[in-house]
Design a protein around this motif. Structure first.
Motif, mmCIF file in Angstrom:
data_model
loop_
_atom_site.group_PDB
_atom_site.id
_atom_site.type_symbol
_atom_site.label_atom_id
_atom_site.label_comp_id
_atom_site.label_asym_id
_atom_site.label_seq_id
_atom_site.Cartn_x
_atom_site.Cartn_y
_atom_site.Cartn_z
ATOM 1 N N THR A 12 -1.815 -8.534 -0.027
ATOM 2 C CA THR A 12 -1.379 -7.472 -0.933
ATOM 3 C C THR A 12 -1.635 -6.086 -0.355
ATOM 4 O O THR A 12 -0.778 -5.212 -0.414
ATOM 5 C CB THR A 12 -2.094 -7.588 -2.294
ATOM 6 O OG1 THR A 12 -1.859 -8.885 -2.837
ATOM 7 C CG2 THR A 12 -1.587 -6.532 -3.266
ATOM 8 N N THR A 37 0.353 -0.707 0.893
ATOM 9 C CA THR A 37 0.765 -1.865 0.098
ATOM 10 C C THR A 37 1.623 -2.790 0.944
ATOM 11 O O THR A 37 2.665 -2.381 1.463
ATOM 12 C CB THR A 37 1.552 -1.426 -1.147
ATOM 13 O OG1 THR A 37 0.749 -0.519 -1.897
ATOM 14 C CG2 THR A 37 1.902 -2.624 -2.014
ATOM 15 N N GLN A 39 3.042 -5.662 -0.143
ATOM 16 C CA GLN A 39 4.181 -6.117 -0.936
ATOM 17 C C GLN A 39 4.614 -4.991 -1.873
ATOM 18 O O GLN A 39 3.832 -4.538 -2.704
ATOM 19 C CB GLN A 39 3.815 -7.358 -1.757
ATOM 20 C CG GLN A 39 3.427 -8.575 -0.923
ATOM 21 C CD GLN A 39 4.624 -9.195 -0.216
ATOM 22 O OE1 GLN A 39 5.755 -9.015 -0.624
ATOM 23 N NE2 GLN A 39 4.361 -9.917 0.854
ATOM 24 N N THR A 40 5.839 -4.516 -1.716
ATOM 25 C CA THR A 40 6.370 -3.453 -2.567
ATOM 26 C C THR A 40 7.190 -4.065 -3.696
ATOM 27 O O THR A 40 8.072 -4.888 -3.455
ATOM 28 C CB THR A 40 7.260 -2.499 -1.747
ATOM 29 O OG1 THR A 40 6.476 -1.941 -0.694
ATOM 30 C CG2 THR A 40 7.800 -1.383 -2.611
ATOM 31 N N ARG A 41 6.890 -3.667 -4.929
ATOM 32 C CA ARG A 41 7.604 -4.207 -6.089
ATOM 33 C C ARG A 41 8.798 -3.316 -6.395
ATOM 34 O O ARG A 41 8.654 -2.119 -6.656
ATOM 35 C CB ARG A 41 6.663 -4.271 -7.297
ATOM 36 C CG ARG A 41 7.151 -5.189 -8.424
ATOM 37 C CD ARG A 41 6.016 -5.444 -9.404
ATOM 38 N NE ARG A 41 6.442 -6.179 -10.569
ATOM 39 C CZ ARG A 41 6.578 -7.498 -10.616
ATOM 40 N NH1 ARG A 41 6.341 -8.212 -9.551
ATOM 41 N NH2 ARG A 41 6.948 -8.105 -11.737
ATOM 42 N N GLN A 49 11.191 -7.636 -8.258
ATOM 43 C CA GLN A 49 10.922 -8.530 -7.140
ATOM 44 C C GLN A 49 9.995 -7.854 -6.145
ATOM 45 O O GLN A 49 9.854 -6.633 -6.129
ATOM 46 C CB GLN A 49 12.228 -8.929 -6.440
ATOM 47 C CG GLN A 49 13.170 -9.748 -7.301
ATOM 48 C CD GLN A 49 14.408 -10.179 -6.528
ATOM 49 O OE1 GLN A 49 14.424 -10.152 -5.304
ATOM 50 N NE2 GLN A 49 15.449 -10.570 -7.243
ATOM 51 N N SER A 50 9.361 -8.678 -5.313
ATOM 52 C CA SER A 50 8.481 -8.153 -4.268
ATOM 53 C C SER A 50 9.182 -8.215 -2.926
ATOM 54 O O SER A 50 9.795 -9.227 -2.582
ATOM 55 C CB SER A 50 7.176 -8.958 -4.206
ATOM 56 O OG SER A 50 6.418 -8.755 -5.378
ATOM 57 N N GLN A 52 8.575 -7.415 1.242
ATOM 58 C CA GLN A 52 7.537 -7.174 2.239
ATOM 59 C C GLN A 52 7.733 -5.814 2.891
ATOM 60 O O GLN A 52 8.797 -5.518 3.442
ATOM 61 C CB GLN A 52 7.567 -8.279 3.291
ATOM 62 C CG GLN A 52 6.386 -8.234 4.229
ATOM 63 C CD GLN A 52 6.188 -9.540 4.968
ATOM 64 O OE1 GLN A 52 5.784 -10.537 4.389
ATOM 65 N NE2 GLN A 52 6.485 -9.530 6.250
ATOM 66 N N SER A 373 3.584 -9.520 -13.873
ATOM 67 C CA SER A 373 2.716 -9.586 -12.699
ATOM 68 C C SER A 373 1.268 -9.740 -13.150
ATOM 69 O O SER A 373 0.950 -9.598 -14.340
ATOM 70 C CB SER A 373 2.869 -8.310 -11.872
ATOM 71 O OG SER A 373 2.404 -7.186 -12.617
#
Length: 471
Positions: A12, A37, A39-41, A49-50, A52, A373
Motif C-alpha cells: 500500500t 501511495t 495503489q491509487t484509488r 478501482q485501484s 498501481q 474499502s
C-alpha cells in the motif's frame, strides 16, 4: 557528511527517508521524508478501482531524490563553499520517466531530469575540501531477498527487483534490501515503554500472583533442580519476542535476545555509552529530537528470524453456524484461490477486512452489495454501523487464532507485539472505551484450547502505538 536513504516498501505504502549523518555516524538528521501511495484509488466508469502507481522500485526512488535535488539546488547559495562546488564540479543530471495517473485511471509518462548531488565512490571523509556526498541505501521490502534480489514481491505486482542493479543505476555507495519484518525485528528491540501498550496486563498479573501462591504453599526444603545441560544454564537469560504486523498483508518475525556476560572489571567501572540521536522532523526550523536509539540492545546476542508467516494456511474451524467454512468458500471464490488452503493474510488484514464486511453483509441480508474499502469500513464502525462493528469483532477473533498458532509453534512465554495501522486504530480508536472487550474478542480463540492456556495467559501482549513503521 554522508547521506543514508532508508525505505519501507509494502503493498500500500512506500515510505522513504533521506538521512544526513556526520562522519562518525553518531547523529542522524532527517532531511526529507515522504510517503508514496503504491495503489491509487480512482473512479473508472463510476466504479472505484485501484491502479498501481508504480511498476518498479526505481520510479519512487527517482521521484524522491528528484524532490530533494530541487530543495538542495534552491538552497545551494546558503551552503558552505565545499557544498556549492557540487553545482560547478559535478553537474551531472539524471533523466527518468515520471508516471502520473489521472482520475479516469489513464497513465501518463513524462521525461524529467534532476541534479545528482551524491556519489557512490569512496571519498576521504576527513578532507575538508571534499565536495561530494556518498549515498548509502537500505530498504525493507515485502519479499524474500536472495543475493540482494527478489524474484516476486509479496502483494506488489512488479517483476524481478535487483538491488545490485539499482545500486549501479543510481551510483549508490550500496543498496541493500532486507525482508520488511527482518527490519521490524531489529526495530522492536529499540522500542521504549511509551511506544507499546500492554493489552493483557490484568491477565498476566493475575497468573503471576497465582504462581506465587503455589510457590508459597510448597515445602521450604524443596531442592532446586540440578542444571545439567547448557540449555538449562542459558534459559533464564534468553527472551523471545514475536512480532505480527497487519498492513496490506500479514508480516511475522521472531527475535531472540540473550544478554552477554559483563566484561566490567569492577562495580565502579563505567559502561560505555552507545547511543545515536535520530532527528526526524525535516519540516521544523529547529532540529526536534524524535528519538534516541540505545545501541546497547544490539550489544546482546541477537537472532532475528524473518518469515513469510502471512502466507501460512489459516486454520479454519467448524463452528455451530458454519461461519468459518462458508467464509473460506467466499474468500476462495472472490480471490480466485485455486489451491486447497487460504493464507492468513487474506482473512483479516488489509485484503481481508473488505471481504469480511461483504460476507457479513451478505449473511445479514441487507439487500445491498456495497464494497467499501478498509478505511471506509473503519469509518462506518466508528459511526456505529452494525455490519462494520461485527467485521472488526471477527477480525479480532481471527487475529487471536494466529497469535495462538505462532505462540504455540515457538512456545513463546515472553512477549508478542502487534503492529501496523489496522490493529493500532482498532485498539486505540474503535475500542478506546472498551479495552477489556478488545482482549475478550482476541482471547476468545487464543485461550480456547486448555492444553496451552496457562502458558498463553503469561505471555505479555503489546500493541505498537505509532502508526508509522517500526523498522
Amino acid at each position: 557528511m554522508c547521506f543514508i536513504l532508508l525505505g519501507d516498501v509494502g503493498g500500500t505504502n512506500i515510505r522513504l527517508y533521506l538521512i544526513e549523518s556526520d562522519y562518525d555516524l553518531k547523529n542522524f538528521h532527517c532531511k526529507l521524508s515522504r510517503n508514496y501511495t503504491q495503489q491509487t484509488r480512482v473512479t473508472i466508469n463510476g466504479q472505484p478501482q485501484s491502479v498501481q502507481t508504480y511498476n518498479s522500485l526505481s520510479q519512487p526512488l527517482h521521484d524522491f531524490l528528484a524532490e530533494y535535488s530541487r530543495i538542495f539546488q534552491e538552497n545551494i547559495s546558503s551552503k558552505s563553499e565545499s557544498e556549492q562546488k557540487i553545482a560547478m564540479e559535478n553537474p551531472k543530471y539524471i533523466t527518468y520517466t515520471k508516471r502520473s495517473i489521472g482520475e479516469n485511471g489513464e497513465v501518463s509518462e513524462t521525461e524529467e531530469k534532476y541534479f545528482r548531488f551524491w556519489t557512490g565512490e569512496p571519498i576521504e571523509y576527513k578532507d575538508p575540501q571534499s565536495h561530494l556526498f556518498r549515498l548509502f541505501a537500505a530498504v525493507a521490502i515485502a519479499g524474500n531477498p536472495v543475493n540482494n534480489a527478489i524474484e516476486k514481491l509479496a502483494n506488489i505486482n512488479w517483476g524481478r527487483t535487483d538491488g545490485n542493479q539499482i545500486r549501479k543505476d543510481f551510483e549508490f555507495g550500496c543498496f541493500y534490501m532486507l525482508n520488511d519484518f527482518h527490519a521490524n525485528g531489529y526495530g522492536v528491540l529499540s522500542m521504549k515503554r511509551d511506544d507499546l501498550t500492554w493489552v493483557n496486563r490484568h491477565v498476566v498479573t493475575k497468573a503471576q500472583k497465582s504462581d506465587k501462591k503455589k510457590k508459597r504453599k510448597g515445602k521450604k526444603g524443596d531442592a532446586k533442580p540440578e542444571k545439567k545441560y547448557m540449555s538449562d544454564l542459558v534459559k533464564t537469560q534468553k527472551e523471545l519476542t514475536l512480532v505480527i504486523g497487519m498492513g496490506t498483508g500479514l508480516g511475522v518475525c521472531g527475535v531472540m535476545t540473550k544478554k552477554k556476560k559483563s566484561t566490567a572489571k569492577s562495580k565502579d567501572a563505567k559502561k560505555p555509552t552507545s547511543k545515536i540521536n535520530l532527528y526526524l522532523d525535516p519540516e521544523s526550523s529547529q532540529d526536534t529530537l524524535k528519538t534516541q536509539i540505545d545501541c546497547g540492545v544490539f550489544e546482546r546476542d541477537v537472532l532475528v528470524m524473518p518469515s513469510e508467516g502471512g502466507h501460512v494456511g489459516f486454520p479454519f474451524f467448524t463452528s455451530p453456524d458454519s461461519f468459518d467454512l462458508e467464509f473460506q468458500k467466499f474468500v476462495k471464490k472472490k480471490k480466485k484461490v485455486d489451491f486447497n488452503y487460504v493464507s492468513s493474510e487474506l482473512i483479516y488484514c488489509g485484503q481481508g477486512v473488505p471481504l469480511l464486511y461483504q460476507f457479513i453483509n451478505q449473511l445479514e441480508g441487507n439487500g445491498n452489495e456495497s464494497k467499501p474499502s478498509g478505511k471506509e469500513i473503519f469509518e462506518l464502525a466508528m459511526q456505529g454501523d452494525s455490519v462494520a462493528k461485527k467485521t472488526y469483532e471477527k477480525f479480532l477473533e481471527y487475529l487471536g487464532v494466529s497469535v495462538y498458532t505462532l505462540s504455540v509453534m515457538f512456545v513463546n512465554k515472553d512477549r508478542m507485539v502487534l503492529s501496523g495501522p489496522i490493529v493500532n486504530s482498532v485498539y486505540h480508536k474503535l475500542y478506546k472505551k472498551e479495552k477489556k472487550k478488545f482482549w475478550a474478542l482476541l482471547s476468545k480463540r487464543l485461550l480456547a484450547k486448555g492444553h496451552f492456556t496457562e502458558m498463553l495467559k503469561k505471555q505479555r501482549l503489546f500493541v505498537f502505538n505509532d502508526r508509522d513503521v517500526m523498522g
